[in-house]
Design a protein around this motif. Structure first.
Motif, mmCIF file in Angstrom:
data_model
loop_
_atom_site.group_PDB
_atom_site.id
_atom_site.type_symbol
_atom_site.label_atom_id
_atom_site.label_comp_id
_atom_site.label_asym_id
_atom_site.label_seq_id
_atom_site.Cartn_x
_atom_site.Cartn_y
_atom_site.Cartn_z
ATOM 1 N N ASP A 181 -45.214 -41.032 -8.498
ATOM 2 C CA ASP A 181 -46.564 -41.553 -8.706
ATOM 3 C C ASP A 181 -46.714 -42.230 -10.059
ATOM 4 O O ASP A 181 -47.624 -43.018 -10.270
ATOM 5 N N LYS A 227 -51.592 -38.216 7.342
ATOM 6 C CA LYS A 227 -50.928 -38.103 6.043
ATOM 7 C C LYS A 227 -50.899 -36.647 5.611
ATOM 8 O O LYS A 227 -51.905 -35.949 5.694
ATOM 9 N N MET A 228 -49.714 -36.191 5.175
ATOM 10 C CA MET A 228 -49.563 -34.827 4.671
ATOM 11 C C MET A 228 -48.953 -34.904 3.276
ATOM 12 O O MET A 228 -48.064 -35.721 3.034
ATOM 13 N N ALA A 229 -49.431 -34.062 2.379
ATOM 14 C CA ALA A 229 -48.839 -33.998 1.049
ATOM 15 C C ALA A 229 -47.428 -33.442 1.176
ATOM 16 O O ALA A 229 -47.189 -32.499 1.926
ATOM 17 N N GLY A 230 -46.492 -34.059 0.463
ATOM 18 C CA GLY A 230 -45.101 -33.603 0.513
ATOM 19 C C GLY A 230 -44.983 -32.189 -0.012
ATOM 20 O O GLY A 230 -45.434 -31.881 -1.103
ATOM 21 N N GLN A 231 -44.391 -31.302 0.768
ATOM 22 C CA GLN A 231 -44.277 -29.902 0.385
ATOM 23 C C GLN A 231 -42.868 -29.525 -0.024
ATOM 24 O O GLN A 231 -42.678 -28.580 -0.760
ATOM 25 N N ASP A 233 -38.747 -37.102 -1.806
ATOM 26 C CA ASP A 233 -39.936 -36.287 -1.564
ATOM 27 C C ASP A 233 -41.161 -37.170 -1.672
ATOM 28 O O ASP A 233 -41.060 -38.364 -1.895
ATOM 29 N N GLY A 234 -42.313 -36.595 -1.507
ATOM 30 C CA GLY A 234 -43.562 -37.355 -1.578
ATOM 31 C C GLY A 234 -44.383 -37.123 -0.327
ATOM 32 O O GLY A 234 -44.083 -36.277 0.511
ATOM 33 N N ASP A 235 -45.472 -37.883 -0.232
ATOM 34 C CA ASP A 235 -46.344 -37.769 0.927
ATOM 35 C C ASP A 235 -45.582 -38.130 2.198
ATOM 36 O O ASP A 235 -44.669 -38.949 2.181
ATOM 37 N N GLN A 236 -45.965 -37.493 3.280
ATOM 38 C CA GLN A 236 -45.339 -37.741 4.579
ATOM 39 C C GLN A 236 -46.382 -38.315 5.530
ATOM 40 O O GLN A 236 -47.523 -37.860 5.552
ATOM 41 N N TYR A 237 -45.983 -39.313 6.283
ATOM 42 C CA TYR A 237 -46.887 -39.974 7.223
ATOM 43 C C TYR A 237 -46.337 -39.837 8.639
ATOM 44 O O TYR A 237 -45.168 -40.035 8.873
#
Length: 81
Positions: free
Chosen positions: A23, A56-60, A76-80
């Motif tokens: 980010d 959209k999911m926050a990367g876990q 890693d990062g957000d997942q769509y």
């Protein structure tokens, strides 16, 4: 038109996402699926991203895959979906 059919969280969005190291970095590129919008025979066609439903999911956790016997790519990062 879509505002009448879908709640705000379900409105179709253009399939176009930035690719970045984190980010804190600026995008290094984009991933998109585009269609050619044909206007008429004299003007050029314009590529525009297709509209899709997106969750959209926050990367876990980090994901990774091997490139070879000694190299692994981690991201890693957000997942769509």
């Amino acid at each position: 038109h879509n505002r009448k059919l879908f709640a705000d969280s379900y409105v179709p969005l253009p399939f176009c996402f930035p690719i970045r190291r984190s980010d804190r970095h600026t995008p290094e590129g984009t991933v998109s699926i585009e269609e050619q919008a044909v206007r008429n025979s004299t003007s050029p066609s314009i590529a525009t991203p297709i509209m899709t439903m997106v969750a959209k999911m926050a990367g876990q956790h980090s994901m990774h895959f091997p490139l070879g016997a000694s190299t692994t790519v981690s991201f890693d990062g957000d997942q769509y979906l």
